[in-house]
Design an enzyme around this catalytic site. Structure first.
Site, PDB file in Angstrom:
ATOM      1  N   ASN A  10       0.793  -1.341  -0.241  1.00  0.00           N
ATOM      2  CA  ASN A  10      -0.317  -0.146   0.057  1.00  0.00           C
ATOM      3  C   ASN A  10       0.771   1.319  -0.122  1.00  0.00           C
ATOM      4  O   ASN A  10       0.395   2.318   0.376  1.00  0.00           O
ATOM      5  CB  ASN A  10      -1.219  -0.150   0.772  1.00  0.00           C
ATOM      6  CG  ASN A  10      -1.727  -0.615   1.065  1.00  0.00           C
ATOM      7  OD1 ASN A  10      -2.710  -1.326   0.307  1.00  0.00           O
ATOM      8  ND2 ASN A  10      -1.919  -1.552   2.191  1.00  0.00           N
ATOM      9  N   ARG A  17      -3.322   7.854  -0.675  1.00  0.00           N
ATOM     10  CA  ARG A  17      -4.229   6.811   0.622  1.00  0.00           C
ATOM     11  C   ARG A  17      -4.366   7.740   2.154  1.00  0.00           C
ATOM     12  O   ARG A  17      -2.917   8.046   2.704  1.00  0.00           O
ATOM     13  CB  ARG A  17      -3.235   5.322   1.451  1.00  0.00           C
ATOM     14  CG  ARG A  17      -2.067   5.742   1.656  1.00  0.00           C
ATOM     15  CD  ARG A  17      -1.484   3.884   1.986  1.00  0.00           C
ATOM     16  NE  ARG A  17      -2.287   4.107   2.571  1.00  0.00           N
ATOM     17  CZ  ARG A  17      -1.362   3.027   3.598  1.00  0.00           C
ATOM     18  NH1 ARG A  17      -0.297   2.388   3.609  1.00  0.00           N
ATOM     19  NH2 ARG A  17      -1.379   2.111   4.864  1.00  0.00           N
ATOM     20  N   HIS A  80       4.106  -5.778  11.006  1.00  0.00           N
ATOM     21  CA  HIS A  80       2.766  -6.214  12.761  1.00  0.00           C
ATOM     22  C   HIS A  80       2.679  -7.955  12.561  1.00  0.00           C
ATOM     23  O   HIS A  80       2.141  -7.955  14.054  1.00  0.00           O
ATOM     24  CB  HIS A  80       1.703  -5.730  12.927  1.00  0.00           C
ATOM     25  CG  HIS A  80       1.679  -3.927  12.493  1.00  0.00           C
ATOM     26  ND1 HIS A  80       2.643  -3.445  13.508  1.00  0.00           N
ATOM     27  CD2 HIS A  80       1.462  -3.226  11.432  1.00  0.00           C
ATOM     28  CE1 HIS A  80       2.657  -1.879  12.583  1.00  0.00           C
ATOM     29  NE2 HIS A  80       1.770  -1.778  11.125  1.00  0.00           N
ATOM     30  N   ASP A  87      11.763 -13.111  10.133  1.00  0.00           N
ATOM     31  CA  ASP A  87      13.410 -14.066   9.693  1.00  0.00           C
ATOM     32  C   ASP A  87      14.557 -14.459   8.197  1.00  0.00           C
ATOM     33  O   ASP A  87      15.496 -14.136   8.298  1.00  0.00           O
ATOM     34  CB  ASP A  87      12.273 -15.737   9.572  1.00  0.00           C
ATOM     35  CG  ASP A  87      11.861 -16.053  10.704  1.00  0.00           C
ATOM     36  OD1 ASP A  87      12.063 -15.162  11.775  1.00  0.00           O
ATOM     37  OD2 ASP A  87      11.661 -17.682  10.008  1.00  0.00           O
ATOM     38  N   GLU A  98      14.399  -0.047  10.321  1.00  0.00           N
ATOM     39  CA  GLU A  98      13.290  -0.315   9.951  1.00  0.00           C
ATOM     40  C   GLU A  98      12.549   1.507   9.703  1.00  0.00           C
ATOM     41  O   GLU A  98      12.704   1.922  10.934  1.00  0.00           O
ATOM     42  CB  GLU A  98      12.423  -0.741  11.378  1.00  0.00           C
ATOM     43  CG  GLU A  98      10.985  -0.783  11.294  1.00  0.00           C
ATOM     44  CD  GLU A  98      10.453  -1.548  12.380  1.00  0.00           C
ATOM     45  OE1 GLU A  98      11.403  -2.301  13.277  1.00  0.00           O
ATOM     46  OE2 GLU A  98       9.307  -1.638  12.848  1.00  0.00           O
ATOM     47  N   HIS A 100       9.327   3.885   9.594  1.00  0.00           N
ATOM     48  CA  HIS A 100       6.950   4.207   9.624  1.00  0.00           C
ATOM     49  C   HIS A 100       7.561   5.487   9.410  1.00  0.00           C
ATOM     50  O   HIS A 100       7.626   6.601   9.886  1.00  0.00           O
ATOM     51  CB  HIS A 100       6.593   3.353  10.588  1.00  0.00           C
ATOM     52  CG  HIS A 100       6.976   2.070  10.663  1.00  0.00           C
ATOM     53  ND1 HIS A 100       5.980   1.274  10.262  1.00  0.00           N
ATOM     54  CD2 HIS A 100       7.316   1.621  11.946  1.00  0.00           C
ATOM     55  CE1 HIS A 100       6.378   0.319  10.232  1.00  0.00           C
ATOM     56  NE2 HIS A 100       7.597  -0.081  11.448  1.00  0.00           N
ATOM     57  N   ARG A 107      -1.094   4.993  17.322  1.00  0.00           N
ATOM     58  CA  ARG A 107      -2.417   4.594  16.449  1.00  0.00           C
ATOM     59  C   ARG A 107      -2.848   3.863  17.303  1.00  0.00           C
ATOM     60  O   ARG A 107      -3.180   3.307  18.785  1.00  0.00           O
ATOM     61  CB  ARG A 107      -2.055   4.742  15.556  1.00  0.00           C
ATOM     62  CG  ARG A 107      -1.065   5.704  14.457  1.00  0.00           C
ATOM     63  CD  ARG A 107      -0.658   5.087  13.214  1.00  0.00           C
ATOM     64  NE  ARG A 107      -1.570   4.730  12.478  1.00  0.00           N
ATOM     65  CZ  ARG A 107      -1.769   4.477  10.916  1.00  0.00           C
ATOM     66  NH1 ARG A 107      -0.519   3.890  10.526  1.00  0.00           N
ATOM     67  NH2 ARG A 107      -2.762   4.218  10.719  1.00  0.00           N
TER      68      ARG A 107
HETATM   69  C1  DQA Z   1       2.882   2.508   8.060  1.00  0.00           C
HETATM   70  C2  DQA Z   1       2.110   2.134   9.313  1.00  0.00           C
HETATM   71  C3  DQA Z   1       1.661   0.719   9.081  1.00  0.00           C
HETATM   72  O1  DQA Z   1       1.341   0.388  10.445  1.00  0.00           O
HETATM   73  C4  DQA Z   1       0.706   0.173   8.080  1.00  0.00           C
HETATM   74  O2  DQA Z   1       0.231  -0.478   7.822  1.00  0.00           O
HETATM   75  C5  DQA Z   1       1.410   0.844   6.296  1.00  0.00           C
HETATM   76  C6  DQA Z   1       2.648   2.182   6.689  1.00  0.00           C
HETATM   77  C7  DQA Z   1       3.951   3.405   8.743  1.00  0.00           C
HETATM   78  O3  DQA Z   1       4.209   4.088   7.263  1.00  0.00           O
HETATM   79  O4  DQA Z   1       3.757   4.453   9.265  1.00  0.00           O
HETATM   80  O5  DQA Z   1       0.901   0.548   5.538  1.00  0.00           O
HETATM   81  O6  DQA Z   1       4.074   1.362   8.067  1.00  0.00           O
END
Ligand code: DQA
Length: 143
Positions: A10, A17, A80, A87, A98, A100, A107
């Site tokens: 996504n 979005r 999540h 792995d 990582e 986000h 959230r």
């Molecule tokens: C995300 C946070 C995730 O919970 C969500 O499903 C996403 C985007 C973020 O970049 O904030 O698709 O990874």
């Protein structure tokens, strides 16, 4: 320095979005903004996006045989629950951060859990596109 950015499901819809959460910029705009700030003759930078778990895992394996020095990954919702992506990160042993865009700690409860967090060097959350930049800069410094 060979850096690989991976974006999960996504995230190809950024700009369309839930712009109140993820902002109005498209993934391509974010890619250009980040790449402009870290590109040098020494840095090779690759971006990859997929909506499929298996393709993300294949790309992580690809990194192992293609001299990738560091990975920045936003696995989207796979964060999540994908033990398979966890792995893969753990198997390839390439320093990974990582990222986000949104602040997953503030959230829904299900977003507070990251199954990849402890196989990554660190987690950056809630800084929008700046998160990708900070992650890349940290890897460039570290490696
Ligand atoms: C995300 C946070 C995730 O919970 C969500 O499903 C996403 C985007 C973020 O970049 O904030 O698709 O990874």
């Amino acid at each position: 320095m060979n850096l690989l950015f991976i974006n999960g499901p996504n995230l190809n819809l950024l700009g369309k979005r839930e712009s109140d959460i993820y902002g109005i910029e498209s993934l391509d705009q974010i890619i250009n903004w980040v790449t402009e700030r870290i590109k040098t003759n020494e840095n090779e930078i690759n971006w990859f996006q997929s909506n499929s778990e298996g393709k993300i895992i294949d790309k992580l394996h690809w990194a192992l045989s293609n001299d990738v020095d560091g990975i920045i990954i936003n696995p989207g919702a796979y964060t999540h629950y994908s033990i398979a992506i966890r792995d893969a990160i753990s198997s390839i042993k390439i320093p990974t951060i990582e990222v986000h865009l949104s602040d997953i700690e503030n959230r829904e409860n299900f977003r507070k859990i990251s199954v990849i967090k402890d196989v990554c060097i660190s987690q950056i959350s809630g800084l929008g596109k700046i998160g990708y930049l900070k992650a890349a800069q940290a890897l460039i410094k570290e490696i």
